[in-house]
Design an enzyme around this catalytic site. Structure first.
Site, PDB file in Angstrom:
ATOM      1  N   SER A 107       6.437  -5.664   7.193  1.00  0.00           N
ATOM      2  CA  SER A 107       5.751  -6.660   8.023  1.00  0.00           C
ATOM      3  C   SER A 107       6.552  -7.947   8.211  1.00  0.00           C
ATOM      4  O   SER A 107       6.004  -9.052   8.128  1.00  0.00           O
ATOM      5  CB  SER A 107       4.387  -6.989   7.411  1.00  0.00           C
ATOM      6  OG  SER A 107       3.616  -5.828   7.278  1.00  0.00           O
ATOM      7  N   ARG A 121       0.837  -1.190   0.000  1.00  0.00           N
ATOM      8  CA  ARG A 121       0.000   0.000   0.000  1.00  0.00           C
ATOM      9  C   ARG A 121       0.878   1.249   0.000  1.00  0.00           C
ATOM     10  O   ARG A 121       1.959   1.270   0.578  1.00  0.00           O
ATOM     11  CB  ARG A 121      -0.892   0.059   1.242  1.00  0.00           C
ATOM     12  CG  ARG A 121      -1.857  -1.084   1.425  1.00  0.00           C
ATOM     13  CD  ARG A 121      -2.659  -0.897   2.702  1.00  0.00           C
ATOM     14  NE  ARG A 121      -3.483  -2.037   3.029  1.00  0.00           N
ATOM     15  CZ  ARG A 121      -3.062  -3.103   3.695  1.00  0.00           C
ATOM     16  NH1 ARG A 121      -1.804  -3.161   4.110  1.00  0.00           N
ATOM     17  NH2 ARG A 121      -3.871  -4.101   3.965  1.00  0.00           N
ATOM     18  N   ASP A 176       4.285  -3.577  11.083  1.00  0.00           N
ATOM     19  CA  ASP A 176       2.864  -3.267  10.889  1.00  0.00           C
ATOM     20  C   ASP A 176       2.091  -3.189  12.210  1.00  0.00           C
ATOM     21  O   ASP A 176       1.193  -2.358  12.372  1.00  0.00           O
ATOM     22  CB  ASP A 176       2.201  -4.257   9.933  1.00  0.00           C
ATOM     23  CG  ASP A 176       2.430  -5.717  10.299  1.00  0.00           C
ATOM     24  OD1 ASP A 176       3.205  -5.980  11.233  1.00  0.00           O
ATOM     25  OD2 ASP A 176       1.843  -6.594   9.643  1.00  0.00           O
TER      26      ASP A 176
END
Length: 498
Positions: free
Chosen positions: A176, A108, A229
């Site tokens: 992440s 993203r 994350d």
């Protein structure tokens, strides 16, 4: 003529008896086959059973492992990594900031505008794209060049019709995967998870790799923070509600972080922060305990995975693996009976059944479970009766219920460690009056599995109440943080500038 009639009648009786015998034999054979799959289902239910007593044993084991991981490096399956995040956003941050999030399935990019007060947080131009599969086992340069190119295209759209050229942009990189931080803006990769396998990157500084790729494209953008994350989700949770002290991600993978007192981080004696606390990234996917209800399907999945004997907890509760556990159960049933028809070769393909399909089957409310039939057809299993479709729904339910309840036990383990479960924690240092006074505690939760799979979410929240009890659970609030990992990381970069 009478004798002929009698002979014909006798033949007819024999034939009828033979047909009846065949029909009875088929019916008995069918019952035996159905009994076989019912026995397989019963074995699955027994092996996945998570009574509250067992869950509390998992809670205790999680809290003990957390303590051991804080006491010494390598002292626990939990890495308990320092993040160097000791001050969380206050709401007074101002300016425009960017975030790039590399997850297990998607990446993203977004831009955040902050106006100096909590009520002014404007998230703009969120882009979400699937990660091309070839990047997951490519090279460091190929991966980061792709990310830099994606950021360049994002900025070009922003600059179209604006006068923002020449402005240096601050970027948060949400990564992440397990990283050993040396500062809030730097850290080396410990290992890959979630199917990534770029071995040359292990031990490299992740922020530096991205910054070099940005420089190669002449992008005036600075990687101001390297953020897990879970830490991003905690940051956004805290921004909206300062009672937020825990964050958990349930997506392709699973992980958790929480706010810990610095004096409890024994392996870093002398660690000083202005706030007296620091966010600790647990990397809880690698948690293990003999109290976890493991099945033969879990054992086989682990043995055939690219990271055998690793990430045991994650393999029971995260989106990457739940679909494959269900697939393995269906495959065994099809091998030991013919209720699914001829054995489909598709069922032998690892990870062919995704967890979003499990969710769709589990939550299928059509009269004859047409969605279940459609997904089974994609797996090469056609024309199964409703009775068999209901069996598949039950398999999904058993696997997902175990996942949600174990997820709740993990959260309760964190609450126990920090004394927010009503018991005062596993270590002392708190007065009796502090233990007795229950504080409001917010747990920020993010990830596609939690956000999109209603039954997983309900099983998790239901089990959390069971474990904590009605009295304590009323003080524990679970809050969903959509895009929290990305937005929260941008907030962290902003807090460093203010």
């Amino acid at each position: 003529m009478g004798k002929v009639a009698v002979a014909f009648a006798a033949v007819a009786v024999v034939a009828a008896c033979s047909v009846a015998a065949v029909m009875v034999g088929r019916r008995m054979k069918s019952r035996r086959k159905w009994r076989t799959v019912v026995e397989i289902l019963k074995e699955l239910e027994d092996d996945c059973d998570t009574p509250v007593g067992r869950l509390r044993q998992v809670v205790d084991a999680m809290a003990v492992e957390m303590h051991a991981g804080l006491a010494s490096e390598g002292g626990s399956k939990l890495k308990m990594l320092l993040t160097f995040v000791d001050d969380l956003p206050t709401g007074r941050e101002k300016g425009t900031y960017y975030a790039l999030h590399l997850g297990g399935t998607y990446f993203r990019i977004l831009r955040v505008l902050l106006g100096g007060q909590r009520s002014y947080l404007d998230v703009q131009d969120v882009e979400r794209h699937p990660i091309p599969s070839h990047l997951m086992n490519s090279t460091s340069e190929v991966l980061f060049n792709f990310l830099a190119f994606s950021l360049e295209r994002f900025i070009e759209k922003e600059e179209n019709g604006s006068n923002s050229q020449g402005v240096r942009r601050e970027l948060a990189f949400t990564f992440s995967f397990p990283v050993k931080h040396t500062s809030i803006s730097s850290g080396v990769l410990i290992k890959w998870t979630k199917g990534f396998e770029i071995s040359e990157m292990v031990g490299q500084d992740i922020a530096e790799c991205l910054q070099e790729a940005l420089n190669r494209r002449d992008l005036d953008m600075h990687v101001g923070a390297l953020v897990n994350d879970t830490v991003g989700a905690l940051s956004l949770g805290y921004y909206h509600d300062p009672d937020t002290v825990v964050a958990v991600v349930f997506g392709t993978g699973s992980n958790a972080c929480y706010l810990e007192r610095t004096d409890a981080i024994i392996k870093c004696q002398g660690l000083l922060t202005t706030s007296g606390s620091m966010v600790v990234n647990m990397e809880w996917g690698n948690f293990w305990s003999s109290h976890l209800p493991r099945t033969s399907y879990d054992i086989d999945l682990d043995a055939e995975s690219s990271n055998a004997n690793d990430m045991g907890f994650e393999k029971m509760i995260s989106g990457m693996y739940l679909g494959d556990i269900v697939r393995r159960v269906i495959l065994r049933m099809s091998q030991e009976s013919d209720i699914f028809g001829p054995i489909s070769p598709v069922l032998s393909e690892p990870y062919v059944l995704r967890t979003n399909s499990v969710s769709a089957m589990h939550e299928d409310d059509t009269p004859e479970l047409q969605e279940v039939a459609r997904i089974l057809k994609d797996l090469g299993v056609s024309d199964v009766p409703v009775k068999v479709r209901k069996l598949v729904v039950k398999i999904c339910d058993v696997v997902t219920r175990r996942a949600g309840r174990l997820a709740a036990a993990g959260i309760a383990g964190i609450l126990k460690k920090i004394g927010r479960d009503g018991s005062g924690g596993i270590t002392s240092g708190r007065s009796r009056s502090e233990i007795q006074m229950q504080k409001r505690t917010v747990v920020a939760v993010e990830g596609g599995l939690y956000m999109n799979y209603t039954m997983f979410r309900e099983y998790m929240e239901e089990a959390l109440v069971e474990i904590l009890g009605e009295e304590v659970s009323q003080y524990v609030v679970v809050k969903a943080m959509e895009d929290g990992s990305s937005i929260g990381s941008a907030l962290l970069v902003a807090s460093l500038q203010s």
